[in-house]
Every structure is written in structure tokens, then in C-alpha cells.
Design an enzyme around this catalytic site. Sequence first.
Site, PDB file in Angstrom:
ATOM      1  N   LYS A  80      13.171  -9.160  44.537  1.00 16.00           N
ATOM      2  CA  LYS A  80      14.246 -10.149  44.372  1.00 16.00           C
ATOM      3  C   LYS A  80      14.087 -11.337  45.316  1.00 16.00           C
ATOM      4  O   LYS A  80      14.440 -12.450  44.980  1.00 16.00           O
ATOM      5  CB  LYS A  80      15.615  -9.489  44.627  1.00 16.00           C
ATOM      6  CG  LYS A  80      16.010  -8.491  43.560  1.00 16.00           C
ATOM      7  CD  LYS A  80      17.409  -7.972  43.778  1.00 16.00           C
ATOM      8  CE  LYS A  80      17.513  -6.922  44.849  1.00 16.00           C
ATOM      9  NZ  LYS A  80      16.906  -5.627  44.535  1.00 16.00           N
ATOM     10  N   HIS A 114      15.652  -8.199  52.430  1.00 14.33           N
ATOM     11  CA  HIS A 114      15.050  -9.272  51.651  1.00 14.33           C
ATOM     12  C   HIS A 114      14.117 -10.082  52.549  1.00 14.33           C
ATOM     13  O   HIS A 114      14.522 -10.563  53.602  1.00 14.33           O
ATOM     14  CB  HIS A 114      16.124 -10.185  51.049  1.00 14.33           C
ATOM     15  CG  HIS A 114      16.963  -9.484  50.011  1.00 14.33           C
ATOM     16  ND1 HIS A 114      18.109  -9.993  49.490  1.00 14.33           N
ATOM     17  CD2 HIS A 114      16.789  -8.275  49.408  1.00 14.33           C
ATOM     18  CE1 HIS A 114      18.600  -9.146  48.588  1.00 14.33           C
ATOM     19  NE2 HIS A 114      17.827  -8.096  48.538  1.00 14.33           N
ATOM     20  N   SER A 125       2.377 -13.166  42.116  1.00 19.43           N
ATOM     21  CA  SER A 125       1.983 -12.947  43.518  1.00 19.43           C
ATOM     22  C   SER A 125       3.206 -13.275  44.377  1.00 19.43           C
ATOM     23  O   SER A 125       4.181 -13.852  43.876  1.00 19.43           O
ATOM     24  CB  SER A 125       0.804 -13.852  43.913  1.00 19.43           C
ATOM     25  OG  SER A 125       1.248 -14.994  44.614  1.00 19.43           O
ATOM     26  N   LYS A 181       7.808   5.179  52.728  1.00 14.60           N
ATOM     27  CA  LYS A 181       6.904   5.019  51.605  1.00 14.60           C
ATOM     28  C   LYS A 181       7.707   5.136  50.301  1.00 14.60           C
ATOM     29  O   LYS A 181       8.535   6.036  50.174  1.00 14.60           O
ATOM     30  CB  LYS A 181       5.882   6.165  51.685  1.00 14.60           C
ATOM     31  CG  LYS A 181       4.595   5.888  50.990  1.00 14.60           C
ATOM     32  CD  LYS A 181       3.579   6.952  51.354  1.00 14.60           C
ATOM     33  CE  LYS A 181       2.456   6.850  50.356  1.00 14.60           C
ATOM     34  NZ  LYS A 181       1.576   7.974  50.378  1.00 14.60           N
TER      35      LYS A 181
END
Length: 431
Positions: free
Chosen positions: A16, A41, A416, A305
Site C-alpha cells: 500500500k 508503511h 517495482s 517472516k
Amino acid sequence: MANVVVVGAQWGDEGKGKIVDWLSERADVICRFQGGHNAGHTLVIDGKVYKLHALPSGVVRGGKLSVIGNGVVLDPWHLMKEIATIREQGVEITPETLMIAENTPLILPIHGELDRAREEAASKGTKIGTTGRGIGPAYEDKVGRRSVRVADLADAATLEARVDRALQHHDPLRKGLGFEPVDRDALLAQLNEIADHILPFAAPVWKVMNEKRKAGKRILFEGAQGALLDIDFGTYPFVTSSNVIAGQAATGVGLGPGAIDYVLGIVKAYTTRVGEGPFPTELEDADGQRLGERGHEFGTTTGRKRRCGWFDACLVRQTCATSGVNGISLTKLDVLDGFETLKICVGYDLDGKRLDYLPIAAEEQARCVPIYEEMPGWSQSTEGARSWADLPAEAIKYVRRVEELIECPVALLSTSPEREDTILVTDPFAD
Ligand code: IMP
């Protein structure tokens, strides 16, 4: 479109940050409407990396109003630390650029303690795998009508009354867990100390938001986590404690439902999950490991993980429906480069019966065996593609099949972490 909601359409971590940053550049107001500092974020702007947990992504851009809405639960000590870190990176944060709803419930130290103690005490199968930030217990206090809220910090007598009410519940609970009772005076002192730092940002957010809307300002609602972690529609009880779906955007800041013009769902080209809970397409083999390594799948908040698996079209069709998603942003397509064959889950086998949606009970979810459709992969790199012409035919076919299966079009394709490496089909803010 004036107002756009961005929601994660899987279990969070869909990427996001990049999309929100791209949209927030063109928005006037950026608001968080649920969750807390369990979110993580990462924004990369002009080569500088900003890690945000509680602050809306708009804070790093000048001339925007960032808002923490009432739907959020706020750890004031964490927030002040996060503000200090971001300020050290040269960003100005003032009461003109950041507003916190006065009716936002606070996360207190006892909430984090309770969250972690419960997780430690839980046996296998009942552990949620929370971020340990006190999110669940803080929301429990909100619906239990015993929260200390931002506005309570303004008056010493009110604050004492609110703390006493909360402790009436927490002290017996702590006793049961073998904890000492809360040091009431120390907690009050801590709250009184943080009040001076938080109160300058407190505002009647519902009023400000309605005024902004009337003035035609562009509002970006920044969702955290993902729709499969929604308290009602997620994989309960392995969920977070807030409503994550798009409808919450309005409630979480004090706007009416008509304020939402466009819902952008963020969808990863495969599936990941952090923490416990059912995950039908999970891969515990070399393919799963490869997705994790290529996708750098480690949690931003906890460093854990992430579990990885094939794309689950059933789940995303479901979340697109419950959030009313108008278009998706498909991310991390390049992580699938080099797989000979790709699988997409198109249904489940539950005890011999075919389902085209995930049943609601966790026990049934755990028994769902994915039914896959196979597609040929591609050997060329899609990393950094900026137009459809840059993509191999098989990659385009994969994207088209995803659109068909989830019954929702791709608005953006991200290839990317770089902001320019995006194929734009529909601009959510375009009129
Ligand atoms: P909590 O929100 O800390 O209570 O954690 C509940 C569940 O939500 C756990 O499975 C967490 O791993 C998951 N979770 C919470 N926040 C995030 C997030 O931002 N990304 C992904 N998973 C999250």
C-alpha cells in the site's frame, strides 16, 4: 473523483505504501480511519526512507493535512516518538498539518501488556500472532465504554474518572493473570505528562472533514492491514480488532457513506500472511520459499517472516465485494518472474463439496483444499515495466485472468518499489 479509499484486499502487506504515497501527492487531506501502530508503511521519497506506523503517509509531504480519525486506537507515547523521528528526518509536523480526532481512544501501557500476556499464555491453535501493540485490548475497552480518549486528557478530574473506570475492569483481570494491580498514580502522571504533547493536535475531526468535503478538497483514506483481517469479514478469530473494509473509512473519521467516490483495492500478485490463521494456498515448499525471498517478505512492524502462497482469486473476489472495490492495484508481479507454471486458486474443496467462497468458520477454512487453475509462467523480467508493451504475453494473460476471476479491473500495475515503475490504467482521482 474527489475522495479515494485505499484498502488492502488480502491479509495486509500488499504494498500500500507506494500507492498511497503516489495518491497522497495529489490529495489535500490524508486520513487514517482504523487500526493503530500495528501498521507499517514504508515510503521512499527522493531516496529517503520513512517508516510510518501511526502517522498517515501524508505527513511527509508539505502542504497536506494529515488526520488520525476516531476509528484508530492511538498510543500517544508511540506517536510522539514517531513524530520525533520523522522531524529528525527534516519533516515539519505542526497542528496545522496533523489533526487527531478528540474522540480517538488511547492505547495505554496496560493494553500492550495484556496483549502480549494473552499471546504468551495461548496454546497452539489459539494464538493469534498479534503485533503485541495492545490493539485488541484497546478496542475492547472502546466497545466496553471504558476507554480514555484524547479529549479526556484536557481535564485532570475527567482523566482521573476515566482511568478509574478502566481500572475497575483491568485490575481484576490482571489479578487473574497473576499481574500486580495498575499503579494508578503513576499512570495518571504519565498521561498528564503526554497530554501537553498530544492536545495541540486534538481537533473535532468530523467537523473539519465535513468542511473539507464541502470545500471540494480531495480526501485520501489510508487503510491499514487487509480486508481478510477485518473483525467481521476476516478469518475470525485470526484477525485484527478493527473494521478494515472500506465502509469503515467514513465511520472512522465522521463522514457520511456518500463521501466515498472510489475504492482502490491493493492486491499482491500472490498471497502472504503474517501471524496465525487459515491460509488455503500457503506453500511450505521451495516455491513458497522462493516467493518469500524474491518478495522480501518480512514484516515492517515486527520483522516476522511472512507466510507465502499462490494467488487466491476466491478470497480477493470476496474482499472486492465486501469493500466495494472499483479497481485494484496489482503489486509485485515481478516476484512471479521465472516460475515455469503459476497456480491460481479458483475454488475450494470442503469435505468433497466445491465452494466458490471461503466459509465463515475457522475450522472449515482450515479444511478447505484449494482448487487450482494452472497458467504458464514467463521467463523474461517484468521488473520495472512501465507499459503493457514491456510485459511478456504470459504476464498479461495472468493479469487478465486475475481480473476475470476477481470480477474487478486493474487500475494500476506496480512492477517495482520505484514510483515510476507503474502502469496506469485508471487514475482513481480522475474526474
Ligand atoms: P493485531 O492487529 O496486533 O491485534 O494482530 C492481529 C493480526 O493482524 C495478526 O495476525 C497480525 O499479524 C495481523 N496484522 C496486524 N497488523 C498488520 C499489518 O499491518 N500487516 C499485516 N498483518 C497485520
